[in-house]
Write a protein that holds these residues in place. Structure first.
Motif, PDB file in Angstrom:
ATOM      1  N   HIS A 111      -8.611 -12.862 -11.846  1.00  0.00           N
ATOM      2  CA  HIS A 111      -7.362 -13.067 -12.923  1.00  0.00           C
ATOM      3  C   HIS A 111      -6.259 -13.406 -12.217  1.00  0.00           C
ATOM      4  N   TYR A 112      -5.561 -14.398 -12.439  1.00  0.00           N
ATOM      5  CA  TYR A 112      -4.374 -14.418 -11.521  1.00  0.00           C
ATOM      6  C   TYR A 112      -3.099 -14.716 -12.430  1.00  0.00           C
ATOM      7  N   SER A 167      -4.323 -19.811 -11.942  1.00  0.00           N
ATOM      8  CA  SER A 167      -4.429 -18.809 -13.205  1.00  0.00           C
ATOM      9  C   SER A 167      -5.521 -19.778 -14.091  1.00  0.00           C
ATOM     10  N   ALA A 193      -9.318 -18.922 -11.997  1.00  0.00           N
ATOM     11  CA  ALA A 193      -9.742 -17.402 -11.664  1.00  0.00           C
ATOM     12  C   ALA A 193     -10.740 -17.177 -12.569  1.00  0.00           C
ATOM     13  N   GLY A 194     -11.800 -16.269 -11.987  1.00  0.00           N
ATOM     14  CA  GLY A 194     -12.968 -15.868 -12.756  1.00  0.00           C
ATOM     15  C   GLY A 194     -13.902 -16.765 -12.692  1.00  0.00           C
TER      16      GLY A 194
END
Length: 420
Positions: free
Chosen positions: A166-167, A228, A231-232
């Motif tokens: 997560h960002y 963002s 992320a993940g």
């Protein structure tokens, strides 16, 4: 084969750095005796297999920048080129716009560094991580305390694999104590997500405006548009460092970065640190003195003092936690503390120029510089004192917590003021 890209921004950025950025582009401001981005270039040049360093920004390629690039190419024996954006394109737009230049010669990976960070640049460690487990994006991260983490890009990682799950850029509530250092290692595949953002920007704009291509489609924000979003998804990983790191957003943070780099010189460039010699000035702590500076033997310098080219320092001067820039003169018995003395400025005899440091909390190892604002409730906050270019301070006055704009000749003392 490797390359490095340094993002140097443009003149519309760095406004918090005024009045110092009036005279020289912010990336060329001297920190610990050398231009800010020379620290980046030195670190990149030490990585084995580095073939080329590219600077991307929106500055006009003026004389100081051109001169610096020519000198750096000779010193490091590497091609160093400046690529000027046609408009400010954000942190990722320049990478996509100049993708052909970056990928020319087929590099295995390329570093991306923001110009306004101070670090010991653990690039070789990042490269080892990347070669052990290649991924499109590798971010350098460090830890911050809970309140200060809100001022940075926050990273939530998987502690086993170090994947970024997560960002969030500058969140409004606490997300993570791991923050983005603005230093990255990208593989060539990292440019594909940038292309997707560019095409999406174009489509969004064409839906709103049927007049064709929108010039702003090239603006890509790496942090919000890429990190963002991805992320993940197993594409972005983080390498944590416990080395020195700080942002250089304001003049106060440049003084703090100077202290970090001067202490780093003990390991990396001991020859740059002044030594106490018989008949020379008294040196306390880490001090950089340019070879052309004239310093009286009764002066006391340090800690954290950087003295530029052609500076004259008179008898009995006390200098501490300060940067004195090219061609300045400090007359006899002046006292300069927590200040930056601008190019060609003169401080009269027995005058005192003093600021208030805004250093990170020394009792918190994870504390960083606060991104300070100049004002609070309509009052100027106490901060370091800055004398712009060619300022004249008369004898026997006190300049405290003040900012003096260029070409001013003062006639009395000032406290907590901006002198326009």
């Amino acid at each position: 084969m490797l390359k490095a890209v340094i993002l140097i921004g443009g003149p519309q950025k760095g406004t918090r750095f005024r009045p110092l950025s009036f005279e020289v582009p912010k990336p060329l401001f001297p920190v610990a005796g050398v231009p800010m981005i020379q620290h980046h270039i030195e670190a990149c040049a030490q990585v084995p297999g580095m073939q080329e360093i590219l600077l991307i920004g929106f500055y006009q390629p003026d004389e100081p920048l051109t001169r610096f690039l020519e000198a750096a190419q000779q010193e490091f024996n590497l091609p160093i080129r400046y690529l000027q954006e046609f408009a400010p394109l954000g942190t990722g737009g320049g990478l996509y716009h100049f993708r052909d230049q970056i990928l020319a010669g087929n590099p295995e990976a390329f570093f991306v560094l923001n110009a306004d960070v101070c670090s010991d640049f653990p690039l070789s460690a990042m490269l080892d991580v990347h070669r052990h487990q290649p991924h499109p994006f590798l971010l350098l991260g460090t830890t911050a305390n809970r309140t200060q983490s809100l001022n940075y890009g926050c990273i939530v990682e998987n502690p086993q694999t170090h994947e970024v799950l997560h960002y969030v850029e500058k969140p409004s509530t606490f997300v993570s104590d791991i923050i983005n250092c603005g230093i990255y290692l990208f593989s060539p595949e990292a440019l594909k997500p940038l292309r997707d953002v560019f095409q999406r920007n174009q489509q969004d704009r064409q839906l709103e405006d049927s007049s064709g291509l929108w010039p702003g489609a090239g603006t890509i924000r790496l942090e919000q548009d890429v990190f963002s979003a991805l992320a993940g998804q197993g594409q972005i990983y983080v390498h944590l460092t416990d080395g020195i790191w700080s942002q250089i957003k304001s003049a106060g943070s440049a003084l703090y970065a100077s202290r970090l780099y001067l202490s780093q010189y003990q390991l990396t460039h001991p020859e740059r640190l002044a030594k106490h010699t018989p008949g020379g000035p008294r040196i306390r702590g880490n001090v950089y003195i340019h070879p052309t500076a004239k310093v009286a033997p009764s002066a006391v310098l340090g800690p954290n003092v950087s003295i530029g080219e052609g500076v004259t320092i008179g008898e009995g001067v006390r200098l501490r936690e300060s940067i004195v820039l090219h061609g300045a003169t400090l007359q006899e018995h002046t006292c300069v503390l927590h200040s930056i003395v601008g190019w060609g400025s003169t401080v009269g005899r027995w005058a005192r120029v003093e600021g208030t440091p805004n250093d990170p909390n020394p009792n918190d190892p994870r504390a960083h510089m606060d991104s300070e604002s100049l004002f609070k409730d309509g009052k100027l906050l106490p901060a370091i004192t800055i004398l712009g270019c060619r300022v004249r301070i008369p004898a026997e006055v006190l300049i405290l917590n003040s900012i003096v704009l260029p070409h001013k000749e003062l006639s009395r003392s000032f406290t907590n003021q901006i002198i326009l």
